[in-house]
Design a protein around this motif. Sequence first.
Motif, PDB file in Angstrom:
ATOM      1  N   GLY A  15      -9.301  -6.637  28.049  1.00  0.00           N
ATOM      2  CA  GLY A  15      -9.543  -5.442  27.235  1.00  0.00           C
ATOM      3  C   GLY A  15      -8.377  -4.491  27.438  1.00  0.00           C
ATOM      4  N   GLU A  16      -7.184  -4.959  27.034  1.00  0.00           N
ATOM      5  CA  GLU A  16      -5.981  -4.141  27.274  1.00  0.00           C
ATOM      6  C   GLU A  16      -5.624  -3.358  26.020  1.00  0.00           C
ATOM      7  OE1 GLU A  16      -5.174  -3.209  30.334  1.00  0.00           O
ATOM      8  OE2 GLU A  16      -4.873  -5.300  30.850  1.00  0.00           O
ATOM      9  N   HIS A  17      -5.244  -2.128  26.215  1.00  0.00           N
ATOM     10  CA  HIS A  17      -4.890  -1.226  25.102  1.00  0.00           C
ATOM     11  C   HIS A  17      -6.049  -1.070  24.110  1.00  0.00           C
ATOM     12  CE1 HIS A  17      -0.695  -0.544  26.218  1.00  0.00           C
ATOM     13  NE2 HIS A  17      -0.750  -1.771  26.696  1.00  0.00           N
ATOM     14  N   ASP A  19      -8.828   0.811  25.235  1.00  0.00           N
ATOM     15  CA  ASP A  19      -9.604   2.027  25.584  1.00  0.00           C
ATOM     16  C   ASP A  19      -9.314   3.184  24.630  1.00  0.00           C
ATOM     17  OD1 ASP A  19      -7.094   2.556  26.749  1.00  0.00           O
ATOM     18  OD2 ASP A  19      -7.916   3.221  28.681  1.00  0.00           O
ATOM     19  N   TYR A  20      -8.033   3.387  24.302  1.00  0.00           N
ATOM     20  CA  TYR A  20      -7.738   4.509  23.391  1.00  0.00           C
ATOM     21  C   TYR A  20      -8.034   4.146  21.932  1.00  0.00           C
ATOM     22  CZ  TYR A  20      -3.234   2.026  23.294  1.00  0.00           C
ATOM     23  OH  TYR A  20      -2.246   1.072  23.208  1.00  0.00           O
ATOM     24  N   GLY A 151      -5.811   6.269  28.120  1.00  0.00           N
ATOM     25  CA  GLY A 151      -7.229   6.228  27.779  1.00  0.00           C
ATOM     26  C   GLY A 151      -8.051   6.553  29.018  1.00  0.00           C
ATOM     27  N   VAL A 152      -9.302   6.127  28.990  1.00  0.00           N
ATOM     28  CA  VAL A 152     -10.216   6.569  30.037  1.00  0.00           C
ATOM     29  C   VAL A 152     -10.416   5.515  31.136  1.00  0.00           C
ATOM     30  CG1 VAL A 152     -12.358   5.709  29.001  1.00  0.00           C
ATOM     31  CG2 VAL A 152     -12.349   7.886  30.232  1.00  0.00           C
ATOM     32  N   MET A 153      -9.846   4.317  30.908  1.00  0.00           N
ATOM     33  CA  MET A 153     -10.173   3.196  31.792  1.00  0.00           C
ATOM     34  C   MET A 153      -9.864   3.453  33.274  1.00  0.00           C
ATOM     35  SD  MET A 153      -8.907  -0.715  31.679  1.00  0.00           S
ATOM     36  CE  MET A 153      -7.154  -0.435  31.584  1.00  0.00           C
ATOM     37  N   TYR A 204       4.373   3.476  25.747  1.00  0.00           N
ATOM     38  CA  TYR A 204       2.908   3.508  25.735  1.00  0.00           C
ATOM     39  C   TYR A 204       2.427   4.473  24.653  1.00  0.00           C
ATOM     40  CZ  TYR A 204      -1.860   4.184  27.372  1.00  0.00           C
ATOM     41  OH  TYR A 204      -3.231   4.261  27.445  1.00  0.00           O
ATOM     42  N   GLY A 319      -2.973  -3.992  32.808  1.00  0.00           N
ATOM     43  CA  GLY A 319      -2.496  -2.613  32.665  1.00  0.00           C
ATOM     44  C   GLY A 319      -1.661  -2.473  31.402  1.00  0.00           C
TER      45      GLY A 319
END
Length: 371
Positions: A15-17, A19-20, A151-153, A204, A319
């Motif tokens: 689940g990369e990128h 979260d935002y 993001g919030v991760m 990023y 990450g």
Amino acid sequence: MRVQADAPGRINLIGEHTDYNRGWVLPIGIAMGISLTAALRRDNLVKVYARDLKKEAVFSLSELSPGNGHNWWDYLAGVCWALLDEGFELSGADISFGGDIPIGAGLSSSAALEVAAAAALVRLNSLDIDKKKLALLCQKAENRYVGVQCGVMDQYASMLCKRNHALLIDCRSLDYEHVPLKLSQQALAIIDSRVNRSLAGSDYNRRREECREALALINEHSGVKRQSLREVTLQDVEQARFFLPEELYLRSLFVVEENQRVPAMVRALRAGDLAGAGRLMNESHTGLRDLYKVSCRELDLLAELSRGTPGVWGARLTGAGFGGCIIALVQKENLPDLQRRIMEETSGLLEKEPCFYTTSAAGGCVVKIIT
Ligand code: GLA
């Protein structure tokens, strides 16, 4: 009263990128972390000592202004600012911290520092604030004070992870769930490429911008007002292929596919389907490399070598990418083979010798009174 707050770094299983993009993520806390001690002062100064850097800094709680500098203590100042901005009252504090998370390796040393500081300040100032909200305030500190649009991760993971569990976060509702990790015969290897990703903040932020642009165009062409790429389907992306610039098409395809991989990973883990879990990790890496374009030669090499080693189920960068670490899901008995292979076969090919760690899933931040 003096308190000690210990907060872990994190790796993300998958689940990369996402979260935002208000999608799903599945991080775990790791065995490396930040340990911070703090005591209240009678004035409104915060004095900080970074044990590893052997550096001191002082700032005043009445002179905090976001986005003002690029100092090592900004994470701490940012947390103070975020708490004050939310209307909480703080006294000054003497803070000292150190840790064993390699800096700039994408293992969330900054989130761990924010979380440890926030948790310590909450305890010292007897503030009434739950962990979820505190994690969000740490994210706000990083977004608004430090200026990284994360993001919030990472902050959620460092605050809320549970031992031997992964943390499934729904980044739209901001709810979370602990998913048991039954890995008695397996380990997670973390292999640090030592390609420093600290200069990559702008790449990023650029990816975030591309996702925003893609969503705006998809909405415009379909006349449907979706809030995020979370609400976009594979079919929408295929239709958008005709009007999206190629790179925005690739970025959105990755996000939509990656988001589907997270619940699939949870199902695989719950069912003990290691082959399935490994396959999803490999697919995620391929997408990050070819569609989202945040991998690099070193990470690709490490992932490929890992996958070719007996006992490895899957490997992927973890990450933000652009350097940092890969993770591999591996049978415990094959860990020495994996380490040997990585060290031997990267020798002469990488600028720096990679670092090899293993971890199980650690718990989130803990605060205790020490005097
Ligand atoms: C960084 C950010 C996270 C997340 C990842 C990519 O770690 O801090 O919020 O976006 O990158 O998944």
